[in-house]
Motif scaffolding. Structure first.
Motif, short mmCIF file in Angstrom:
data_model
loop_
_atom_site.label_atom_id
_atom_site.label_comp_id
_atom_site.label_asym_id
_atom_site.label_seq_id
_atom_site.Cartn_x
_atom_site.Cartn_y
_atom_site.Cartn_z
N GLN A 55 0.83 -1.20 0.00
CA GLN A 55 0.00 0.00 0.00
C GLN A 55 0.87 1.26 0.00
O GLN A 55 0.60 2.21 -0.73
N ALA A 56 1.92 1.27 0.81
CA ALA A 56 2.79 2.45 0.89
C ALA A 56 3.55 2.67 -0.41
O ALA A 56 3.74 3.82 -0.84
N LEU A 57 4.02 1.59 -1.04
CA LEU A 57 4.74 1.75 -2.31
C LEU A 57 3.81 2.31 -3.39
O LEU A 57 4.18 3.23 -4.12
N ALA A 58 2.61 1.77 -3.47
CA ALA A 58 1.65 2.28 -4.46
C ALA A 58 1.27 3.73 -4.15
O ALA A 58 1.18 4.56 -5.05
N SER A 59 1.08 4.05 -2.87
CA SER A 59 0.71 5.42 -2.53
C SER A 59 1.86 6.38 -2.77
O SER A 59 1.64 7.55 -3.13
N GLY A 60 3.10 5.92 -2.60
CA GLY A 60 4.25 6.77 -2.93
C GLY A 60 4.27 7.11 -4.41
O GLY A 60 4.56 8.25 -4.79
N LEU A 61 3.96 6.12 -5.25
CA LEU A 61 3.92 6.37 -6.69
C LEU A 61 2.76 7.31 -7.06
O LEU A 61 2.91 8.18 -7.91
N ILE A 62 1.61 7.14 -6.39
CA ILE A 62 0.47 8.01 -6.65
C ILE A 62 0.77 9.43 -6.18
O ILE A 62 0.44 10.41 -6.86
N TYR A 63 1.40 9.54 -5.02
CA TYR A 63 1.78 10.84 -4.47
C TYR A 63 2.76 11.55 -5.40
O TYR A 63 2.64 12.74 -5.68
N LEU A 64 3.74 10.80 -5.90
CA LEU A 64 4.73 11.34 -6.84
C LEU A 64 4.05 11.81 -8.13
O LEU A 64 4.33 12.91 -8.62
N THR A 65 3.15 11.00 -8.66
CA THR A 65 2.46 11.36 -9.89
C THR A 65 1.60 12.62 -9.70
O THR A 65 1.60 13.51 -10.56
N GLY A 66 0.88 12.68 -8.59
CA GLY A 66 0.09 13.87 -8.30
C GLY A 66 0.95 15.11 -8.15
O GLY A 66 0.58 16.21 -8.59
#
Length: 186
Positions: free
Chosen positions: A13-24
């Motif tokens: 979950q944290a890895l995916a959210s880091g990627l989503i956070y980076l993209t945003g």
């Protein structure tokens, strides 16, 4: 049923959210939206979260599969000792990192996902889990080239010819005779 390893879920979950956070964050900086400084922060925080969460932890069962290229990141994460090994620290770190992302629309999704990962890490910490590195094994398994059996020399057994299924081309007549009588009830 087996015991749930919460840290494994939190890591994904944290890895995916880091990627989503980076993209945003990239979208917010590229679009120069109002408050784009929060997006620049989200880029830095997303990269940090991805680097921290890329190495998987060793499972308690021992069936861990490491990610491709994980070893380099494992050495770095392991070097920080209890700061990265303790899931209480990770839970509060992720909670603190996600707060500024809530002030901009482009980073809200990453903020919420990172907050959820923080909660899952807190559950893992309460259950007593901690991060253990997956290190390469010293004793590599030897290949068993000599233990391969010889291929079979004889063909497999076949049923007698009268029990084999007949091909339509091999039948004498043009039509295939059905063994069961079929009658039309009209």
């Amino acid at each position: 049923m087996g015991k749930i390893e919460w840290a494994m879920w939190a890591n994904e979950q944290a890895l995916a959210s880091g990627l989503i956070y980076l993209t945003g964050g990239i979208v917010g900086v590229a679009g120069q939206f109002r408050g784009w400084q929060f997006a620049a922060y989200a880029v830095a925080a997303g990269v940090f979260v991805c680097l921290l969460e890329y190495p998987r932890s060793k499972r308690s069962k021992g069936t861990s599969v490491e990610r491709t290229g994980q070893y380099c990141f494992t050495v770095v994460v392991k070097a920080f000792g209890p700061l990265t090994r303790n899931y209480y620290v990770r839970a509060f770190l992720h909670a603190a990192l996600c707060v500024p992302g809530g002030f901009m629309l482009a980073t809200v999704l990453g903020c919420v996902c990172l907050g959820i990962a923080s909660i899952i890490y807190l559950v893992a910490a309460i259950r007593g889990e901690h991060w253990e590195p997956i290190l390469p094994r010293k004793d590599m398994p030897k290949s068993n080239i000599g233990s391969i059996n010889k291929p079979p020399q004889a063909p497999p057994p076949r049923p007698p010819p009268e029990m084999r299924r007949k091909r339509v081309e091999d039948l004498e007549g043009a039509a295939y005779d059905n063994a069961i009588d079929v009658t039309a009830n009209e």
